[in-house]
Design a protein around this motif. Structure first.
Motif, PDB file in Angstrom:
ATOM      1  N   ASP A   1      10.597  -6.110  14.470  1.00 31.07           N
ATOM      2  CA  ASP A   1       9.363  -5.846  14.147  1.00 31.07           C
ATOM      3  C   ASP A   1       8.396  -7.087  15.016  1.00 31.07           C
ATOM      4  OD1 ASP A   1       7.518  -4.599  11.883  1.00 31.07           O
ATOM      5  OD2 ASP A   1       6.731  -6.706  12.369  1.00 31.07           O
TER       6      ASP A   1
ATOM      7  N   SER B   1      -1.817  -0.548  -2.288  1.00 30.41           N
ATOM      8  CA  SER B   1      -1.331   0.992  -2.207  1.00 30.41           C
ATOM      9  C   SER B   1      -1.130   1.522  -3.709  1.00 30.41           C
ATOM     10  CB  SER B   1       0.004   1.271  -1.497  1.00 30.41           C
ATOM     11  OG  SER B   1      -0.177   0.765  -0.340  1.00 30.41           O
ATOM     12  N   ALA B   2      -1.765   2.838  -3.748  1.00 26.77           N
ATOM     13  CA  ALA B   2      -1.643   3.324  -5.069  1.00 26.77           C
ATOM     14  C   ALA B   2      -0.013   4.210  -4.715  1.00 26.77           C
ATOM     15  CB  ALA B   2      -2.451   4.272  -5.415  1.00 26.77           C
TER      16      ALA B   2
ATOM     17  N   ASN C   1       0.161  -4.773  -0.627  1.00 24.01           N
ATOM     18  CA  ASN C   1       1.199  -4.539   0.411  1.00 24.01           C
ATOM     19  C   ASN C   1       1.903  -5.682   0.674  1.00 24.01           C
ATOM     20  OD1 ASN C   1      -0.367  -2.185   0.360  1.00 24.01           O
ATOM     21  ND2 ASN C   1      -0.961  -2.023   2.102  1.00 24.01           N
TER      22      ASN C   1
ATOM     23  N   PRO D   1       4.502   2.887  19.503  1.00 20.55           N
ATOM     24  CA  PRO D   1       4.866   2.704  20.816  1.00 20.55           C
ATOM     25  C   PRO D   1       6.122   3.417  21.137  1.00 20.55           C
ATOM     26  CG  PRO D   1       4.311   0.449  20.038  1.00 20.55           C
ATOM     27  CD  PRO D   1       4.333   1.474  18.889  1.00 20.55           C
TER      28      PRO D   1
ATOM     29  N   ALA E   1     -12.951   2.818   7.009  1.00 16.35           N
ATOM     30  CA  ALA E   1     -12.668   2.437   5.485  1.00 16.35           C
ATOM     31  C   ALA E   1     -13.021   1.099   5.250  1.00 16.35           C
ATOM     32  CB  ALA E   1     -11.142   2.824   5.195  1.00 16.35           C
TER      33      ALA E   1
ATOM     34  N   VAL F   1     -11.910   0.918  -1.754  1.00 18.57           N
ATOM     35  CA  VAL F   1     -11.661   1.820  -0.572  1.00 18.57           C
ATOM     36  C   VAL F   1     -12.947   2.583  -0.465  1.00 18.57           C
ATOM     37  CG1 VAL F   1     -10.281   3.066   1.082  1.00 18.57           C
ATOM     38  CG2 VAL F   1      -9.349   1.418  -0.558  1.00 18.57           C
TER      39      VAL F   1
ATOM     40  N   GLY G   1      -5.010   8.161  -0.953  1.00 14.40           N
ATOM     41  CA  GLY G   1      -3.863   7.178  -1.053  1.00 14.40           C
ATOM     42  C   GLY G   1      -2.648   7.801  -1.135  1.00 14.40           C
ATOM     43  N   GLN G   2      -2.221   8.592   0.098  1.00 15.54           N
ATOM     44  CA  GLN G   2      -0.875   9.149   0.145  1.00 15.54           C
ATOM     45  C   GLN G   2      -0.312   8.486   1.294  1.00 15.54           C
ATOM     46  OE1 GLN G   2       0.830  11.086  -1.738  1.00 15.54           O
ATOM     47  NE2 GLN G   2      -0.990  11.047  -3.362  1.00 15.54           N
ATOM     48  N   GLY G   3      -0.691   7.942   2.132  1.00 18.61           N
ATOM     49  CA  GLY G   3       0.046   7.395   3.348  1.00 18.61           C
ATOM     50  C   GLY G   3       1.189   6.790   3.283  1.00 18.61           C
TER      51      GLY G   3
ATOM     52  N   ASN H   1       3.142   6.562   0.414  1.00 11.50           N
ATOM     53  CA  ASN H   1       3.863   7.461  -0.131  1.00 11.50           C
ATOM     54  C   ASN H   1       4.791   8.603   0.750  1.00 11.50           C
ATOM     55  OD1 ASN H   1       3.303   6.620  -3.160  1.00 11.50           O
ATOM     56  ND2 ASN H   1       1.235   6.912  -2.649  1.00 11.50           N
TER      57      ASN H   1
HETATM   58  C1  LIG Z   1      -7.890   1.332   3.998  1.00  8.81           C
HETATM   59  C2  LIG Z   1      -6.651   1.752   3.711  1.00  8.81           C
HETATM   60  C3  LIG Z   1      -6.325   2.121   2.783  1.00  8.81           C
HETATM   61  C4  LIG Z   1      -4.995   2.850   2.274  1.00  8.81           C
HETATM   62  N1  LIG Z   1      -4.507   2.980   0.917  1.00  8.81           N
HETATM   63  C5  LIG Z   1      -3.186   3.676   0.593  1.00  8.81           C
HETATM   64  C6  LIG Z   1      -2.901   3.781  -0.534  1.00  8.81           C
HETATM   65  O1  LIG Z   1      -3.503   3.658  -1.520  1.00  8.81           O
HETATM   66  N2  LIG Z   1      -1.881   4.572  -0.590  1.00  8.81           N
HETATM   67  C7  LIG Z   1      -1.009   5.052   0.332  1.00  8.81           C
HETATM   68  O2  LIG Z   1       0.344   5.452   0.175  1.00  8.81           O
HETATM   69  N3  LIG Z   1      -1.337   4.520   1.554  1.00  8.81           N
HETATM   70  C8  LIG Z   1      -2.704   3.934   1.733  1.00  8.81           C
HETATM   71  N4  LIG Z   1      -2.992   3.628   3.113  1.00  8.81           N
HETATM   72  C9  LIG Z   1      -2.044   4.013   4.227  1.00  8.81           C
HETATM   73  C10 LIG Z   1      -0.936   3.286   4.303  1.00  8.81           C
HETATM   74  O3  LIG Z   1      -1.475   1.799   4.521  1.00  8.81           O
HETATM   75  C11 LIG Z   1      -0.219   3.388   5.534  1.00  8.81           C
HETATM   76  O4  LIG Z   1       0.305   4.728   5.536  1.00  8.81           O
HETATM   77  C12 LIG Z   1       1.195   2.718   5.709  1.00  8.81           C
HETATM   78  O5  LIG Z   1       0.852   1.215   5.592  1.00  8.81           O
HETATM   79  C13 LIG Z   1       2.108   2.995   6.678  1.00  8.81           C
HETATM   80  O6  LIG Z   1       3.344   2.312   6.804  1.00  8.81           O
HETATM   81  P1  LIG Z   1       4.274   2.109   7.996  1.00  8.81           P
HETATM   82  O7  LIG Z   1       5.317   1.270   7.451  1.00  8.81           O
HETATM   83  O8  LIG Z   1       4.704   3.571   8.333  1.00  8.81           O
HETATM   84  O9  LIG Z   1       3.417   1.490   9.267  1.00  8.81           O
HETATM   85  P2  LIG Z   1       2.745   0.171   9.403  1.00  8.81           P
HETATM   86  O10 LIG Z   1       2.476  -0.478   7.965  1.00  8.81           O
HETATM   87  O11 LIG Z   1       1.620   0.255  10.305  1.00  8.81           O
HETATM   88  O12 LIG Z   1       3.776  -0.931  10.168  1.00  8.81           O
HETATM   89  C14 LIG Z   1       4.354  -0.366  11.341  1.00  8.81           C
HETATM   90  C15 LIG Z   1       4.983  -1.837  11.994  1.00  8.81           C
HETATM   91  O13 LIG Z   1       5.476  -1.646  13.266  1.00  8.81           O
HETATM   92  C16 LIG Z   1       5.366  -2.926  13.885  1.00  8.81           C
HETATM   93  N5  LIG Z   1       5.342  -2.450  15.430  1.00  8.81           N
HETATM   94  C17 LIG Z   1       4.299  -2.144  15.829  1.00  8.81           C
HETATM   95  N6  LIG Z   1       4.584  -1.892  17.476  1.00  8.81           N
HETATM   96  C18 LIG Z   1       5.447  -2.552  17.390  1.00  8.81           C
HETATM   97  C19 LIG Z   1       6.482  -2.876  18.638  1.00  8.81           C
HETATM   98  N7  LIG Z   1       5.895  -2.395  19.688  1.00  8.81           N
HETATM   99  N8  LIG Z   1       7.799  -3.429  18.399  1.00  8.81           N
HETATM  100  C20 LIG Z   1       8.080  -3.731  17.225  1.00  8.81           C
HETATM  101  N9  LIG Z   1       7.256  -3.567  15.884  1.00  8.81           N
HETATM  102  C21 LIG Z   1       6.093  -2.968  16.208  1.00  8.81           C
HETATM  103  C22 LIG Z   1       4.164  -3.649  13.171  1.00  8.81           C
HETATM  104  O14 LIG Z   1       4.255  -4.914  13.297  1.00  8.81           O
HETATM  105  C23 LIG Z   1       4.287  -3.226  11.417  1.00  8.81           C
HETATM  106  O15 LIG Z   1       4.973  -3.931  10.918  1.00  8.81           O
HETATM  107  C24 LIG Z   1      -4.308   3.104   3.537  1.00  8.81           C
HETATM  108  C25 LIG Z   1      -4.589   2.827   4.830  1.00  8.81           C
HETATM  109  C26 LIG Z   1      -5.810   2.334   4.964  1.00  8.81           C
HETATM  110  C27 LIG Z   1      -6.295   2.135   6.281  1.00  8.81           C
END
Ligand SMILES: Cc1cc2nc3c(=O)[nH]c(=O)nc-3n(C[C@H](O)[C@H](O)[C@H](O)COP(=O)(O)OP(=O)(O)OC[C@H]3O[C@@H](n4cnc5c(N)ncnc54)[C@H](O)[C@@H]3O)c2cc1C
Length: 414
Positions: free
Chosen positions: A35, A56-57, A115, A174, A192, A234, A312-314, A316
């Motif tokens: 990470d 997150s919800a 989060n 990436p 947002a 949000v 709020g599904q991302g 989930n």
């Molecule tokens: C305003 C807002 C409100 C939201 N509210 C909700 C909600 O209520 N409920 C919900 O379910 N979702 C919600 N979401 C969506 C949710 O935040 C995302 O879907 C979720 O965080 C995605 O998780 P992830 O682990 O897939 O990606 P990320 O959280 O983006 O994690 C990606 C990781 O990859 C790492 N990374 C990136 N590039 C590299 C690299 N080159 N090398 C090594 N590591 C790297 C980063 O450091 C990071 O830790 C919301 C989003 C926003 C913008």
């Protein structure tokens, strides 16, 4: 230096990558997580005092997944906020729909979690797994694949190899681009704004969302020190409005103005609103990877799909991806098959793609319907909301969707 003793390399240790690492680590796999974020110091203030900005919800299905990993009790011992009701209305008309946990005989429709608290708890869980190695502060800089294995290059000069690799590296993944996987991207024309507020009246455990002409505004209910007068906000709106609100959130005096605007946009349902944090904003784009899998490679979470936060599904959907991928891989290995077999990867994609595509399409539809000024559409959406509100079977179906109970879920999430 080249090392190649892992079963799988996970790129990205966000909420989704960390959960997948635990799922595979529990099954005895040798896992390496890379990470880009620096190591976080154990923070005694997590889950205490004012709420964190990003929350997150979580659906019931996500809760079941986290419970099956023994993570849920840790979260509850810190801070989670259950909500048992949801109110959604058209701020430009009279249409309104209300959901209640009682309608489907459950205690809660979902839980709001912070989060950074959830990530800290997931990482603590990873620490007790000797076969999962977490590499902090290292960035993927290169990727190549031959018949047998993936080779990655890291910005600390190391190279690593393994038969399987997962992209959990977020919306701009990436790894996805290095693997040449195309992505369909749509700018929603919205950003947002997130912040935390204290409200004059208690929220009573109800999540509220008003559809305004510029975008939806959500008040997510938080329980802080046993009180129900805090919400996480949000507010999806035009980029120009979002920048203006971020500027208002910077100082004490202008925060009063932002609080007044929030109270009025919510139709004063929670009385006066006091903004208690800064109000940053994030651009909202919807993205869907052209495919979730490649030779020995799988994408999960935002790397595969990122969507409008209005439902709020991302997180989930990402957690459900992780659970299905781990289920397919662990099952395959138990019956002596190769987890990287294209048929197994294709089954993962088949089980997840249609659910995620349907949710992306629904978000786009909602945004179009509620962003429209056409009188016919405005009338239709008001009739639609109030009509559904009176149709109990349809309402129950929608509640089941909100609980995350649809699609071909992994067994531990059902
Ligand atoms: C305003 C807002 C409100 C939201 N509210 C909700 C909600 O209520 N409920 C919900 O379910 N979702 C919600 N979401 C969506 C949710 O935040 C995302 O879907 C979720 O965080 C995605 O998780 P992830 O682990 O897939 O990606 P990320 O959280 O983006 O994690 C990606 C990781 O990859 C790492 N990374 C990136 N590039 C590299 C690299 N080159 N090398 C090594 N590591 C790297 C980063 O450091 C990071 O830790 C919301 C989003 C926003 C913008």
């Amino acid at each position: 230096m080249e090392k190649n003793d892992s079963d799988v390399l996970i790129i990205g240790g966000g909420l989704v990558g960390a959960t997948l690492a635990i799922l595979l680590g529990d099954a005895g796999w040798q896992v390496d997580v890379f990470d880009a974020a620096p190591p976080s110091h154990a923070d005694e203030t997590l889950g205490k005092g004012p709420p964190a900005l990003r929350v997150s919800a979580l659906t019931a299905a996500s809760q079941r997944l986290l419970a099956s990993l023994d993570v849920w009790p840790w979260l509850v011992s810190h801070r989670v906020s259950a909500y048992h009701g949801m109110q959604v209305w058209d701020a430009e008309g009279s249409g309104e729909i209300r959901f209640d946990a009682e309608d489907v005989g459950v205690d809660a429709l979902g839980h709001i979690v912070e989060n950074d608290l959830l990530l800290a708890v997931l990482r603590r869980r990873v620490e007790v797994l000797p076969n999962v190695v977490w590499h902090h502060g290292v960035r993927l800089t290169g990727y190549a694949r031959d018949d047998q294995r993936a080779t990655i290059k890291l910005d600390n000069g190391e190279r690593r190899q393994a038969p399987l690799i997962v992209g959990a590296d977020g919306a701009r993944s990436p790894l996805r681009s290095m693997a040449g996987i195309p992505v369909c991207e749509r700018d929603t024309g919205q950003a947002a704004v997130v912040t935390s507020v204290r409200t004059e009246h208690g929220h009573g455990g109800i999540a509220r969302q008003a559809f305004l002409p510029t975008g939806p505004l959500a008040f997510l209910p938080l329980m802080i020190d046993g009180r129900d007068d805090h919400c996480s906000i949000v507010w999806s709106t035009t980029p120009a409005e979002a920048s203006r609100m971020t500027a208002l959130g910077k100082t004490g005096q202008s925060r009063v103005t932002l609080g007044d605007e929030l109270a009025s946009a919510l139709g004063a349902r929670l009385g006066r609103v006091e903004v208690i944090d800064i109000a940053p904003h994030f651009p909202i784009a919807q993205r869907h990877a052209g495919r979730y899998v490649d030779d020995g490679l799988a994408l999960v979470g935002d790397a595969a799909h990122s969507l409008h936060p209005l439902a709020g599904q991302g997180v989930n959907l990402g957690l459900m991806d992780a659970a299905v991928l781990a289920e397919e891989w662990v099952r395959a290995r138990r019956r002596g098959a190769e987890p990287g077999d294209p048929r197994i990867l294709a089954r993962y994609e088949r089980r997840r793609r249609s659910e995620n595509a349907a949710m992306l399409a629904a978000m786009q539809g909602f945004q179009r319907l509620f962003g429209s000024h056409q009188p016919a559409l405005r009338l239709a959406r008001n009739w639609g909301l109030s009509g559904v509100d009176r149709l109990m079977p349809l309402k129950r179906l929608l509640i089941r969707q909100a609980l995350g109970e649809y699609g071909d879920l992994a067994e531990r999430c059902r």
